[in-house]
Design an enzyme around this catalytic site. Structure first.
Site, PDB file in Angstrom:
ATOM      1  N   LYS A  38       0.779  -1.278  -0.125  1.00 28.60           N
ATOM      2  CA  LYS A  38       0.056  -0.027  -0.099  1.00 28.60           C
ATOM      3  C   LYS A  38       0.851   1.304   0.045  1.00 28.60           C
ATOM      4  O   LYS A  38       2.082   1.049   0.231  1.00 28.60           O
ATOM      5  CB  LYS A  38      -0.957  -0.029   1.224  1.00 28.60           C
ATOM      6  CG  LYS A  38      -0.229  -0.109   2.742  1.00 28.60           C
ATOM      7  CD  LYS A  38      -1.084  -0.115   3.954  1.00 28.60           C
ATOM      8  CE  LYS A  38      -0.380  -0.114   5.127  1.00 28.60           C
ATOM      9  NZ  LYS A  38      -1.217   0.087   6.200  1.00 28.60           N
ATOM     10  N   TYR A 264      12.946  31.974   4.873  1.00 25.39           N
ATOM     11  CA  TYR A 264      11.392  32.762   5.286  1.00 25.39           C
ATOM     12  C   TYR A 264      11.734  32.984   6.793  1.00 25.39           C
ATOM     13  O   TYR A 264      12.070  31.931   7.534  1.00 25.39           O
ATOM     14  CB  TYR A 264      10.374  31.760   5.024  1.00 25.39           C
ATOM     15  CG  TYR A 264       9.755  31.772   3.592  1.00 25.39           C
ATOM     16  CD1 TYR A 264       9.677  32.827   2.692  1.00 25.39           C
ATOM     17  CD2 TYR A 264       9.851  30.460   2.657  1.00 25.39           C
ATOM     18  CE1 TYR A 264       9.250  32.737   1.465  1.00 25.39           C
ATOM     19  CE2 TYR A 264       9.512  30.461   1.601  1.00 25.39           C
ATOM     20  CZ  TYR A 264       9.430  31.632   0.930  1.00 25.39           C
ATOM     21  OH  TYR A 264       8.951  31.505  -0.455  1.00 25.39           O
TER      22      TYR A 264
END
Length: 369
Positions: A38, A264
């Protein structure tokens, strides 16, 4: 290994084969193995990995959602595929693609039978999920009588497997709880066998269960993280080989002076003259912001370089002061000198979250040897 010229995730199939054979060595020869593929085979490349596991002799596969199983079928995977968390809206697609649903509630059981009868099916295989203590999905013991009653009134479906999920098989402090789960699974399974008059496949163990609870192997085990190189304990980790290495390159190098900031919100400020590099990978690629601000780092030619400032969407910045490197040089995020487990720890998380979170925009490169 080839040198990276861009951000990429290398997937080593030789390591995958090693892990498969090592896990098999822990099992009796008559016990089957289901490979859990998965989430793009835990962040890798589900089709390539499934084909390799098929070649190696895996008995079956498990996926989370119907769409994952369909993708494997369309790629030519022929082994049985269990869908662990199907929704009733997908039942016709499950049948069309010869997938085997996990049935985990009375509602889902009745809906699946309704679909099977509408399609005129007989003895279509499904697996019954028992809740033995994880408390996510599954039937509890008082619901068994309802299951028996429902199944007696249809020939459209037939029980192929009974399974449950261990909650803490890697944690020896929870050994008593795990033994209780194994006992509950055994008791409920035997009730089912006695009522049905035949024995479906019983599967309970995950990777840690394979190592720690051989008595819980029953007829089949399910391995996910172990196939990808992690045992979840220090004793067995050295015997497995992580199959994935996340690499990138240096895009640009800057010289910083004392007081200059990086990124930032000016989250990092140089305390003296230093060199920094910008890498083309960020939180949109799976390197979460929690790894920034010197909590984690990367490796350049075997030398550690901490991440500085905030992780950006498409870039991270690293301190390369004292490291002899150039623009275009290869950088290893995890793998090699820094296993995914170690990198994940620095972000206060686990390898599962890190490796399954690598974005699909990151190029996958398959290495045979």
């Amino acid at each position: 290994m080839p040198i990276a010229h861009e951000t990429l995730l290398e997937i080593n199939l030789e390591a995958l084969a090693h892990n498969y054979h090592y896990l098999r060595s822990k099992l009796d020869t008559d016990i089957k193995m289901m490979g859990v593929v998965k989430a793009y085979a835990y962040g890798g490349e589900a089709v390539t990995i499934s084909k390799k596991l098929s070649e190696l002799g895996i008995d079956a596969f498990a996926v989370a959602y119907t769409s994952e199983g369909i993708a494997l079928r369309e790629a030519g995977i022929e082994k049985p595929i269990l869908v662990l968390h199907p929704q009733s809206v997908n039942f016709e697609s499950i049948v069309e693609n010869c997938l085997e649903p996990s049935i985990y509630s009375v509602f889902v059981l009745k809906e699946f039978i309704k679909t099977a009868e509408k399609l005129g099916l007989k003895d279509y295989p499904f697996h019954l999920k028992l809740n033995t203590g994880l408390n996510r999905l599954g039937f509890i013991e008082p619901e068994l009588e309802t299951i028996f009653e429902v199944l007696k009134n249809t020939e459209a479906v037939k029980l192929k497997g009974v399974f449950s999920h261990l909650a803490a098989s890697e944690d020896w402090k929870e050994r008593q709880f795990t033994l209780q789960q194994i006992g509950k699974f055994r008791k409920m399974s035997f009730q089912i066998i006695e009522n049905l008059g035949y024995k479906p496949l019983l599967h309970l163990s995950n990777t840690a269960g394979i190592f720690n609870y051989p008595e819980a192997a029953f007829d089949m085990v399910r391995s996910g993280i172990g196939l990808y190189g992690f045992a979840n304990d220090q004793k067995n980790d050295p015997f497995l080989k992580p199959i994935a290495t996340l690499k990138t390159i240096i895009s640009q190098i800057h010289e910083l002076s004392e007081g200059e900031s990086v990124g930032y919100n000016r989250a990092f400020t140089a305390t003296g003259n230093m060199r920094m590099a910008t890498l083309p990978i960020g939180h949109a690629d799976g390197i979460n912001r929690k790894y920034g601000n010197q909590r984690a780092g990367v490796y350049i030619d075997g030398q550690y370089a901490p991440i500085i400032g905030n992780v950006c969407m498409d870039m991270i910045m690293i301190d390369i002061t004292g490291i002899d490197c150039n623009e275009g040089d290869e950088v290893i995020i995890f793998g090699g000198p820094q296993p995914a487990t170690k990198f994940a720890e620095k972000g206060n998380t686990i390898s599962y979250e890190l490796i399954t979170g690598i974005s699909q925009r990151v190029k996958r490169v398959v290495i045979e040897k």
